[in-house]
Design a protein around this motif. Structure first.
Motif, PDB file in Angstrom:
ATOM      1  N   MET A 234      -9.720  30.138  -4.258  1.00 22.22           N
ATOM      2  CA  MET A 234     -10.493  29.175  -3.464  1.00 22.22           C
ATOM      3  C   MET A 234     -11.939  29.191  -3.408  1.00 22.22           C
ATOM      4  N   GLU A 235     -12.739  28.131  -3.607  1.00 24.74           N
ATOM      5  CA  GLU A 235     -14.137  28.527  -3.847  1.00 24.74           C
ATOM      6  C   GLU A 235     -14.619  28.786  -2.308  1.00 24.74           C
ATOM      7  N   LYS A 236     -15.388  29.961  -2.305  1.00 29.63           N
ATOM      8  CA  LYS A 236     -15.878  30.253  -1.308  1.00 29.63           C
ATOM      9  C   LYS A 236     -17.360  29.884  -0.818  1.00 29.63           C
ATOM     10  N   ARG A 237     -17.722  29.896   0.378  1.00 29.93           N
ATOM     11  CA  ARG A 237     -19.162  29.515   0.742  1.00 29.93           C
ATOM     12  C   ARG A 237     -19.942  30.810   1.637  1.00 29.93           C
ATOM     13  N   THR A 238     -20.985  30.609   1.307  1.00 30.54           N
ATOM     14  CA  THR A 238     -21.698  32.054   1.898  1.00 30.54           C
ATOM     15  C   THR A 238     -22.482  31.476   3.442  1.00 30.54           C
ATOM     16  N   ILE A 239     -22.111  32.395   4.219  1.00 31.72           N
ATOM     17  CA  ILE A 239     -22.879  32.133   5.390  1.00 31.72           C
ATOM     18  C   ILE A 239     -24.369  32.262   4.985  1.00 31.72           C
TER      19      ILE A 239
ATOM     20  N   GLN B 224     -19.141  36.003   2.529  1.00 30.89           N
ATOM     21  CA  GLN B 224     -18.411  34.809   1.754  1.00 30.89           C
ATOM     22  C   GLN B 224     -17.294  34.199   2.722  1.00 30.89           C
ATOM     23  N   ILE B 225     -16.993  33.255   2.828  1.00 35.12           N
ATOM     24  CA  ILE B 225     -16.033  32.701   3.476  1.00 35.12           C
ATOM     25  C   ILE B 225     -14.945  31.433   2.888  1.00 35.12           C
ATOM     26  N   ALA B 226     -13.982  31.396   3.165  1.00 34.19           N
ATOM     27  CA  ALA B 226     -13.417  30.076   2.513  1.00 34.19           C
ATOM     28  C   ALA B 226     -13.617  28.867   3.828  1.00 34.19           C
ATOM     29  N   PRO B 227     -13.570  27.861   3.342  1.00 38.61           N
ATOM     30  CA  PRO B 227     -14.351  26.800   4.343  1.00 38.61           C
ATOM     31  C   PRO B 227     -13.482  26.184   5.769  1.00 38.61           C
ATOM     32  N   ILE B 228     -12.467  27.143   6.078  1.00 40.88           N
ATOM     33  CA  ILE B 228     -11.868  26.649   7.255  1.00 40.88           C
ATOM     34  C   ILE B 228     -11.961  28.243   8.105  1.00 40.88           C
ATOM     35  N   ASN B 229     -12.285  27.924   9.215  1.00 40.18           N
ATOM     36  CA  ASN B 229     -12.547  29.127  10.340  1.00 40.18           C
ATOM     37  C   ASN B 229     -11.479  29.013  11.154  1.00 40.18           C
ATOM     38  N   PHE B 230     -10.676  29.846  11.242  1.00 38.03           N
ATOM     39  CA  PHE B 230      -9.336  29.828  12.342  1.00 38.03           C
ATOM     40  C   PHE B 230      -9.757  30.294  13.542  1.00 38.03           C
ATOM     41  N   GLY B 231      -9.438  29.375  14.372  1.00 32.64           N
ATOM     42  CA  GLY B 231      -9.860  29.645  15.948  1.00 32.64           C
ATOM     43  C   GLY B 231      -8.691  30.275  16.790  1.00 32.64           C
ATOM     44  N   GLY B 232      -9.099  31.636  16.988  1.00 35.51           N
ATOM     45  CA  GLY B 232      -8.268  32.500  17.532  1.00 35.51           C
ATOM     46  C   GLY B 232      -7.920  32.359  19.010  1.00 35.51           C
ATOM     47  N   ASN B 233      -8.297  31.213  19.608  1.00 33.90           N
ATOM     48  CA  ASN B 233      -8.050  30.983  21.107  1.00 33.90           C
ATOM     49  C   ASN B 233      -6.545  30.910  21.645  1.00 33.90           C
ATOM     50  N   VAL B 234      -5.720  30.428  20.323  1.00 35.02           N
ATOM     51  CA  VAL B 234      -4.388  30.296  20.863  1.00 35.02           C
ATOM     52  C   VAL B 234      -3.477  31.861  20.664  1.00 35.02           C
ATOM     53  N   PHE B 235      -4.022  32.631  20.036  1.00 34.82           N
ATOM     54  CA  PHE B 235      -3.605  33.962  20.163  1.00 34.82           C
ATOM     55  C   PHE B 235      -3.347  34.608  21.571  1.00 34.82           C
TER      56      PHE B 235
ATOM     57  N   GLY C 275      -5.359  32.390   0.953  1.00 34.45           N
ATOM     58  CA  GLY C 275      -6.619  32.681   0.539  1.00 34.45           C
ATOM     59  C   GLY C 275      -7.996  32.481   1.569  1.00 34.45           C
ATOM     60  N   PHE C 276      -7.491  32.014   2.881  1.00 33.47           N
ATOM     61  CA  PHE C 276      -8.544  31.987   3.854  1.00 33.47           C
ATOM     62  C   PHE C 276      -9.075  33.379   4.462  1.00 33.47           C
ATOM     63  N   ASN C 277     -10.091  33.559   4.981  1.00 31.94           N
ATOM     64  CA  ASN C 277     -10.292  34.771   5.205  1.00 31.94           C
ATOM     65  C   ASN C 277     -11.294  34.967   6.521  1.00 31.94           C
ATOM     66  N   PHE C 278     -11.413  33.858   7.330  1.00 28.82           N
ATOM     67  CA  PHE C 278     -12.524  33.831   8.396  1.00 28.82           C
ATOM     68  C   PHE C 278     -11.849  33.519   9.633  1.00 28.82           C
ATOM     69  N   ILE C 279     -12.073  34.537  10.495  1.00 28.60           N
ATOM     70  CA  ILE C 279     -11.036  34.422  11.803  1.00 28.60           C
ATOM     71  C   ILE C 279     -12.110  34.386  12.943  1.00 28.60           C
ATOM     72  N   ASP C 280     -12.079  33.524  13.904  1.00 25.91           N
ATOM     73  CA  ASP C 280     -12.980  33.409  15.069  1.00 25.91           C
ATOM     74  C   ASP C 280     -12.185  33.694  16.217  1.00 25.91           C
ATOM     75  N   THR C 281     -12.749  34.521  17.430  1.00 23.40           N
ATOM     76  CA  THR C 281     -12.098  34.634  18.418  1.00 23.40           C
ATOM     77  C   THR C 281     -13.492  35.225  19.572  1.00 23.40           C
ATOM     78  N   ALA C 282     -13.075  35.416  20.743  1.00 24.98           N
ATOM     79  CA  ALA C 282     -14.055  35.964  21.584  1.00 24.98           C
ATOM     80  C   ALA C 282     -13.413  37.001  22.663  1.00 24.98           C
ATOM     81  N   ASP C 283     -14.417  37.823  23.173  1.00 23.55           N
ATOM     82  CA  ASP C 283     -13.724  38.759  24.058  1.00 23.55           C
ATOM     83  C   ASP C 283     -13.237  38.061  25.424  1.00 23.55           C
ATOM     84  N   THR C 284     -13.365  36.938  25.583  1.00 21.99           N
ATOM     85  CA  THR C 284     -12.701  36.270  26.859  1.00 21.99           C
ATOM     86  C   THR C 284     -11.410  35.693  26.480  1.00 21.99           C
TER      87      THR C 284
END
Length: 314
Positions: free
Chosen positions: A1-6, A12-23, A43-52
């Motif tokens: 999969m083509e990666k994008r650079t922040i 280097q990230i795959a173009p979908i960022n998984f939102g971890g608010n569901v965990f 092949g996706f590698n970008f995971i988003d979460t928060a301390d809260t």
């Protein structure tokens, strides 16, 4: 999969960022592990979460980071991933807080829950509107130099405070935000396009929009008030049950039928076609929902598709 650079980083990230608010909320630990395995397996590698996340379950949060931490440790995948988390959000225990004291305490707690020695992207989640921007940036400078954080980003900060942060970074040789996480989707365009897009362009920010599917409305499953009870998150879509919402769904239906895909895939593909967007943030709680995410980067919308969506969503 083509990666994008922040931008302004070596991430280097795959173009979908998984939102971890569901965990720890709509997904328990085992279900979360399954979803993360499938997401990274494609092949996706970008995971988003928060301390809260998910403070609305227990009043303090931390469950999402803990689940991601356990999963990373059990899979040995830390070096293959780009992990983003956040600081400054409000809980029952404290208000919004981006003071140096709170950041220095919170980053260590996040690292402990994530079972890692560094965070790739650390967000100012919400602005307390009180702490001088220099103080916040000085805290980030300290934790970057300590190797705890690689880069910083901003979410719910006013355009004025965001600009002030860049001015303070330049003046005091402090770290600069490299990314922005705004509220942006086919139903919510004006706030980003009018107030934040010019700043993202001026300061070279990568953009990761949250609520990319408008609280699930853009999946097409909420078309009347009766549909809102279909999920725990249904009430969030109520405000979109209007003429504009119906026009957007009509356009999504037409384009998804044309390309033999799902409305959610089309909505995400529209975001990916916007020149400033690097990777939309989106969650999934089932394999079928994941499939709609996986399909988005592969879907090439035609000019007339984009025109139809732009017209319906104006």
């Amino acid at each position: 999969m083509e990666k994008r650079t922040i931008k302004n980083t070596d991430l280097q990230i795959a173009p979908i960022n998984f939102g971890g608010n569901v965990f720890g909320w709509t997904l328990d630990e085992k279900q979360s592990f399954d979803i993360l395995d499938k997401f990274t397996g494609e092949g996706f590698n970008f995971i988003d979460t928060a301390d809260t996340y998910s403070w609305w379950v227990n009043g303090k949060g931390g469950q999402s980071e803990e689940i991601i931490g356990k999963w990373m440790k059990s899979r040995g995948k830390r070096n293959d991933l780009v992990i983003a988390t956040k600081v400054g959000s409000e809980t029952k225990e404290h208000g919004f807080d981006i003071s140096k004291k709170h950041i220095l305490k919170s980053v260590d707690e996040s690292l402990q829950r994530l079972q890692t020695d560094h965070i790739d992207l650390y967000y100012t989640h919400f602005d307390d509107k009180i702490t001088p921007v220099e103080e916040t940036l000085q805290a980030y400078d300290e934790i970057i130099k300590a190797g705890k954080v690689r880069y910083i980003a901003a979410s719910n900060i006013s355009p004025e405070r965001l600009r002030a942060s860049f001015e303070a970074s330049k003046k005091n040789n402090l770290p600069k935000y490299v990314a922005l996480q705004p509220h942006y989707n086919l139903m919510e365009r004006e706030g980003f396009e009018k107030n934040y897009a010019p700043l993202a362009e001026e300061f070279g920010l990568s953009v990761f929009p949250y609520w990319s599917l408008a609280s699930g409305f853009l999946t097409g499953k909420y078309r009347s008030e009766d549909d809102l009870s279909k999920s725990q998150r249904g009430e969030g879509a109520r405000k979109y049950l209007n003429n504009k919402g119906m026009e957007v769904l009509k356009a999504l239906d037409e384009i998804s039928a044309k390309h033999n895909t799902k409305p959610a895939t089309v909505a995400l593909s529209w975001l990916l076609a916007q020149p400033l967007i690097t990777a939309p943030i989106v969650s999934a709680t089932s394999e079928s929902q994941l499939e709609t995410l996986f399909a988005a980067p592969k879907l090439q919308l035609e000019n007339d598709d984009l025109e139809l969506l732009n017209k319906a969503s104006q």
